[in-house]
Each structure stands twice: as C-alpha cells, then as structure tokens.
Design a protein around this motif. Structure first.
Motif, PDB file in Angstrom:
ATOM      1  N   PHE A   1     -13.227   6.756  -5.696  1.00 28.58           N
ATOM      2  CA  PHE A   1     -11.896   6.143  -5.789  1.00 28.58           C
ATOM      3  C   PHE A   1     -10.778   7.161  -5.569  1.00 28.58           C
ATOM      4  O   PHE A   1      -9.638   6.782  -5.309  1.00 28.58           O
ATOM      5  CB  PHE A   1     -11.728   5.385  -7.102  1.00 28.58           C
ATOM      6  CG  PHE A   1     -12.478   4.087  -7.107  1.00 28.58           C
ATOM      7  CD1 PHE A   1     -12.098   3.064  -6.258  1.00 28.58           C
ATOM      8  CD2 PHE A   1     -13.580   3.901  -7.907  1.00 28.58           C
ATOM      9  CE1 PHE A   1     -12.793   1.861  -6.225  1.00 28.58           C
ATOM     10  CE2 PHE A   1     -14.287   2.704  -7.883  1.00 28.58           C
ATOM     11  CZ  PHE A   1     -13.897   1.688  -7.039  1.00 28.58           C
TER      12      PHE A   1
ATOM     13  N   SER B   1       1.945   1.792  -3.381  1.00 27.27           N
ATOM     14  CA  SER B   1       0.838   2.229  -4.218  1.00 27.27           C
ATOM     15  C   SER B   1       0.583   3.711  -4.063  1.00 27.27           C
ATOM     16  O   SER B   1       0.256   4.404  -5.007  1.00 27.27           O
ATOM     17  CB  SER B   1      -0.448   1.480  -3.873  1.00 27.27           C
ATOM     18  OG  SER B   1      -0.255   0.128  -4.113  1.00 27.27           O
ATOM     19  N   ASN B   2       0.772   4.198  -2.819  1.00 24.71           N
ATOM     20  CA  ASN B   2       0.545   5.616  -2.586  1.00 24.71           C
ATOM     21  C   ASN B   2       1.560   6.490  -3.298  1.00 24.71           C
ATOM     22  O   ASN B   2       1.313   7.644  -3.588  1.00 24.71           O
ATOM     23  CB  ASN B   2       0.596   5.921  -1.082  1.00 24.71           C
ATOM     24  CG  ASN B   2      -0.613   5.347  -0.394  1.00 24.71           C
ATOM     25  OD1 ASN B   2      -1.608   5.043  -1.044  1.00 24.71           O
ATOM     26  ND2 ASN B   2      -0.511   5.178   0.909  1.00 24.71           N
TER      27      ASN B   2
ATOM     28  N   MET C   1       0.834  -1.195   0.000  1.00 24.14           N
ATOM     29  CA  MET C   1       0.000   0.000   0.000  1.00 24.14           C
ATOM     30  C   MET C   1       0.870   1.248   0.000  1.00 24.14           C
ATOM     31  O   MET C   1       0.581   2.220  -0.682  1.00 24.14           O
ATOM     32  CB  MET C   1      -0.929   0.013   1.199  1.00 24.14           C
ATOM     33  CG  MET C   1      -2.230  -0.727   0.896  1.00 24.14           C
ATOM     34  SD  MET C   1      -3.072  -1.232   2.360  1.00 24.14           S
ATOM     35  CE  MET C   1      -3.278   0.286   3.199  1.00 24.14           C
TER      36      MET C   1
ATOM     37  N   PRO D   1      -3.049  -3.030  -9.493  1.00 21.03           N
ATOM     38  CA  PRO D   1      -1.875  -2.883  -8.626  1.00 21.03           C
ATOM     39  C   PRO D   1      -0.589  -2.829  -9.442  1.00 21.03           C
ATOM     40  O   PRO D   1      -0.555  -3.287 -10.578  1.00 21.03           O
ATOM     41  CB  PRO D   1      -1.911  -4.128  -7.748  1.00 21.03           C
ATOM     42  CG  PRO D   1      -2.853  -5.070  -8.382  1.00 21.03           C
ATOM     43  CD  PRO D   1      -3.720  -4.316  -9.332  1.00 21.03           C
TER      44      PRO D   1
ATOM     45  N   HIS E   1      -7.107   1.661 -14.116  1.00 21.27           N
ATOM     46  CA  HIS E   1      -6.536   2.674 -13.209  1.00 21.27           C
ATOM     47  C   HIS E   1      -6.293   2.107 -11.805  1.00 21.27           C
ATOM     48  O   HIS E   1      -5.461   2.596 -11.062  1.00 21.27           O
ATOM     49  CB  HIS E   1      -7.471   3.880 -13.074  1.00 21.27           C
ATOM     50  CG  HIS E   1      -7.594   4.722 -14.319  1.00 21.27           C
ATOM     51  ND1 HIS E   1      -6.909   4.475 -15.467  1.00 21.27           N
ATOM     52  CD2 HIS E   1      -8.326   5.837 -14.572  1.00 21.27           C
ATOM     53  CE1 HIS E   1      -7.225   5.385 -16.384  1.00 21.27           C
ATOM     54  NE2 HIS E   1      -8.088   6.221 -15.869  1.00 21.27           N
ATOM     55  N   LEU E   2      -7.077   1.100 -11.452  1.00 15.44           N
ATOM     56  CA  LEU E   2      -6.960   0.542 -10.095  1.00 15.44           C
ATOM     57  C   LEU E   2      -6.014  -0.651 -10.024  1.00 15.44           C
ATOM     58  O   LEU E   2      -5.813  -1.232  -8.965  1.00 15.44           O
ATOM     59  CB  LEU E   2      -8.348   0.115  -9.596  1.00 15.44           C
ATOM     60  CG  LEU E   2      -9.303   1.274  -9.285  1.00 15.44           C
ATOM     61  CD1 LEU E   2     -10.727   0.769  -9.122  1.00 15.44           C
ATOM     62  CD2 LEU E   2      -8.859   2.009  -8.025  1.00 15.44           C
TER      63      LEU E   2
ATOM     64  N   HIS F   1      -7.926   9.336  -4.547  1.00 17.18           N
ATOM     65  CA  HIS F   1      -6.479   9.359  -4.749  1.00 17.18           C
ATOM     66  C   HIS F   1      -5.962   8.089  -5.427  1.00 17.18           C
ATOM     67  O   HIS F   1      -4.876   8.078  -5.972  1.00 17.18           O
ATOM     68  CB  HIS F   1      -5.761   9.567  -3.411  1.00 17.18           C
ATOM     69  CG  HIS F   1      -5.818   8.368  -2.527  1.00 17.18           C
ATOM     70  ND1 HIS F   1      -6.898   8.106  -1.716  1.00 17.18           N
ATOM     71  CD2 HIS F   1      -4.951   7.346  -2.372  1.00 17.18           C
ATOM     72  CE1 HIS F   1      -6.672   6.958  -1.076  1.00 17.18           C
ATOM     73  NE2 HIS F   1      -5.502   6.489  -1.448  1.00 17.18           N
ATOM     74  N   ARG F   2      -6.740   7.007  -5.406  1.00 20.94           N
ATOM     75  CA  ARG F   2      -6.256   5.757  -6.019  1.00 20.94           C
ATOM     76  C   ARG F   2      -6.213   5.833  -7.543  1.00 20.94           C
ATOM     77  O   ARG F   2      -5.603   4.982  -8.179  1.00 20.94           O
ATOM     78  CB  ARG F   2      -7.134   4.573  -5.575  1.00 20.94           C
ATOM     79  CG  ARG F   2      -6.922   4.242  -4.101  1.00 20.94           C
ATOM     80  CD  ARG F   2      -7.694   3.015  -3.709  1.00 20.94           C
ATOM     81  NE  ARG F   2      -7.302   1.836  -4.462  1.00 20.94           N
ATOM     82  CZ  ARG F   2      -8.052   0.752  -4.557  1.00 20.94           C
ATOM     83  NH1 ARG F   2      -9.219   0.697  -3.985  1.00 20.94           N
ATOM     84  NH2 ARG F   2      -7.630  -0.288  -5.256  1.00 20.94           N
ATOM     85  N   ILE F   3      -6.903   6.823  -8.108  1.00 17.57           N
ATOM     86  CA  ILE F   3      -6.853   6.935  -9.574  1.00 17.57           C
ATOM     87  C   ILE F   3      -6.360   8.317 -10.019  1.00 17.57           C
ATOM     88  O   ILE F   3      -6.393   8.639 -11.201  1.00 17.57           O
ATOM     89  CB  ILE F   3      -8.233   6.638 -10.214  1.00 17.57           C
ATOM     90  CG1 ILE F   3      -9.287   7.623  -9.723  1.00 17.57           C
ATOM     91  CG2 ILE F   3      -8.668   5.218  -9.964  1.00 17.57           C
ATOM     92  CD1 ILE F   3     -10.581   7.543 -10.523  1.00 17.57           C
ATOM     93  N   GLN F   4      -5.933   9.109  -9.054  1.00 18.80           N
ATOM     94  CA  GLN F   4      -5.526  10.494  -9.365  1.00 18.80           C
ATOM     95  C   GLN F   4      -4.308  10.540 -10.305  1.00 18.80           C
ATOM     96  O   GLN F   4      -3.308   9.870 -10.042  1.00 18.80           O
ATOM     97  CB  GLN F   4      -5.172  11.219  -8.073  1.00 18.80           C
ATOM     98  CG  GLN F   4      -5.052  12.697  -8.279  1.00 18.80           C
ATOM     99  CD  GLN F   4      -6.029  13.445  -7.362  1.00 18.80           C
ATOM    100  OE1 GLN F   4      -7.104  12.941  -7.078  1.00 18.80           O
ATOM    101  NE2 GLN F   4      -5.648  14.594  -6.910  1.00 18.80           N
TER     102      GLN F   4
ATOM    103  N   ARG G   1       0.792   8.497 -11.675  1.00 21.63           N
ATOM    104  CA  ARG G   1      -0.085   7.994 -12.741  1.00 21.63           C
ATOM    105  C   ARG G   1      -0.172   9.027 -13.848  1.00 21.63           C
ATOM    106  O   ARG G   1      -0.429  10.195 -13.576  1.00 21.63           O
ATOM    107  CB  ARG G   1      -1.478   7.696 -12.189  1.00 21.63           C
ATOM    108  CG  ARG G   1      -1.488   6.639 -11.121  1.00 21.63           C
ATOM    109  CD  ARG G   1      -2.876   6.408 -10.562  1.00 21.63           C
ATOM    110  NE  ARG G   1      -2.849   5.357  -9.566  1.00 21.63           N
ATOM    111  CZ  ARG G   1      -2.496   5.543  -8.295  1.00 21.63           C
ATOM    112  NH1 ARG G   1      -2.167   6.742  -7.870  1.00 21.63           N
ATOM    113  NH2 ARG G   1      -2.478   4.537  -7.449  1.00 21.63           N
TER     114      ARG G   1
END
Ligand code: TTP
Length: 258
Positions: free
Chosen positions: A163, A17-18, A14, A107, A104-105, A165-168, A22
């Motif tokens: 969703f 991931s942060n 995680m 991993p 986009h999501l 920040h996970r797709i920002q 992107r």
C-alpha cells in the motif's frame, strides 16, 4: 455519469489524495488519544479525525449456518483477548491491524476535497503501533508464539509495502504520560474488558512506546518509519478541561506540521 465525468472526478480526487498529510496519535492505553483527536478536529477545518475502530473489535460479526438458515451473531474479540491472551492475541492483532489498514485507506471526507489548504487525516494509532507496541509485546510475553509472530510479520510487511504511499505517515504525535496516570484514567473510564489490566502491563507498553519513539531502539522493518518526525506532547497534565493547556498543545501541533 459519462466516463469522462467519472474520469475527471476520479483524477481530481486522486490528486487530492496524493496531497493528504497523514498523522497518527500514539500513546499508552487510556492516555487520552480520542480526547486529543477530537480537540484537533475542532481546531482546524483542514483536519479530519478517523476514529479508532474499538467498537468493531467488541462486535465481530459472525454468520453461522443452522438447519433453518443463516444466523447473525457477534463476539467480543477484545474481551476474548484479555480473558485468554494466549489463545486470542494473534487473532486480535490480525483483526485490529486489518481494521487499522482500512482506516488508513479511507478516502478524504467530501468537505475536505474543496479545502484550499493541505488536508490532514489524523488516526488514533497506526499499523506501526499495532506491530511494534502490541503484537511485539504479546510476543515477548509468550502470548503470541514464534510461528504466529513470523506469520504476522510476514503479512504485515507485505501489506504495508504494497500500500506504500497511500498509507505513508507525515509524522507522529506521541502523547506521553506515566503508566500510573494512564492507570488512573483507565480506571475512571471503566471499560468492562479492561478491568483486569494491571499496572505492570501499562509499564511494559510504556517502555515499548519509549523505545520506539524516544530511544529509537526498536528495530523497525520499514526504512521510512525510522525517519519519521515525532512530536512529543506532555499528556501528564489533565488537558480535557483546561483551555489554556489545550491551546498550548494545539499550537505545538500546528507549528510542527506547518
Ligand atoms: P487504545 O488503542 O490504547 O485506545 P484507548 O481507547 O485506550 O485510547 P485513549 O483512551 O488514549 O483514547 O486501546 C484500546 C484497547 O484495545 C485497549 O484495551 C488495548 C487494546 N489493544 C490491543 O490489545 N492491541 C492493539 O493492537 C490495540 C491497537 C489495542
């Protein structure tokens, strides 16, 4: 796995991931987004290209019940949309946006979890071009009606906000070429579903890209989107086989995202 091992794996994953940057590559149909994405992939070990799911749109799996059990078949939603846009545009944009959301999501690839630099995930297009280029264009052409457009915008805003920040995106690369050049490239690649595409359709899509990414006149619902940095690259030149042009383009990208 013990729960503590799992926890350590999940939290390190995680954390990585942060840290991901992107980036999306935008541009007209057939401008060369896939070719450029492959170039990026080969140029940087921290870069991971997530390909556009066009083949999924050409093969939508269906399960139908027959008297002797379930039967699997597939339909070509891309072809259906071009053949009867009034009937299928809304369905197409729903499906393309959902598959886009999944990419986009996605991993980070395992090899990038170990990388020392900041990993960069590169997408061919985004949930934003789905809405502000294609769905909006289809609405303006009358192929998506006002009720469908209201429904589309409602779930699109909801999902993108959920969703968060996970797709920002960190930024956008705009491959810019004239509609005439894209028409020529489209003819050369000969994708069966696109045979009926006329120059004026590519001109409309070109203007949508220009309004969104250059003139900034597209009214966007998301505050962060209006502020995203955009790198404009001249894609009029044939970059596929020209190593010097490729080097110049890659240098611009690296400078922009460093
Ligand atoms: P593109 O996303 O433009 O992909 P491409 O393969 O043309 O990209 P390039 O050659 O630059 O690598 O479109 C793929 C096909 O799907 C094209 O026929 C346009 C159609 N399409 C829509 O109609 N609506 C959409 O929202 C998207 C994303 C594509």
């Amino acid at each position: 796995f013990s729960s503590s091992v799992l926890y350590r794996f999940a939290s390190s994953h995680m954390n990585r991931s942060n840290e991901i940057k992107r980036v999306s590559i935008e541009g007209n149909i057939a401008v060369g987004k896939s070719t450029f994405a492959k170039l990026l992939q080969s140029a940087g070990q921290d870069w991971e290209v997530i390909a556009e799911p066009v083949s999924k749109w050409q093969n939508v799996d269906q399960t139908t019940r027959t008297a002797d059990g379930a039967q699997q078949s597939s339909s070509n939603l891309l072809e259906m949309m071009y053949h009867d846009p009034k009937r299928w545009s809304y369905t197409f944009q729903t499906f393309s946006c959902m598959s886009r959301m999944r990419t986009h999501l996605q991993p980070l690839a395992a090899r990038l979890l170990q990388s020392t630099g900041t990993p960069v995930q590169v997408y061919e297009r985004s949930v934003y071009s789905d809405r502000y280029i294609f769905a909006l264009n289809m609405f303006e052409l009358g192929c998506i009606n006002s009720t469908e457009w209201a429904v589309y915008q409602d779930w699109h805003s909801f999902l993108v906000e959920q969703f968060g920040h996970r797709i920002q995106l960190e930024g956008i690369i705009y491959l810019r070429a004239s509609p005439q050049t894209c028409m020529e490239r489209l003819g050369r690649r000969g994708r069966m579903e696109e045979e009926g595409i006329q120059l004026d359709y590519l001109e409309k899509l070109h203007m949508k890209h220009e309004d969104w990414l250059i003139n900034k006149s597209t009214k966007v619902h998301f505050e962060h989107l209006a502020k995203l940095p955009v790198l404009v690259l001249d894609a009029e030149v044939e970059f596929e086989k020209d190593a010097k042009v490729q080097d110049d383009l890659l240098t611009k990208v690296k400078d922009f995202f460093s």
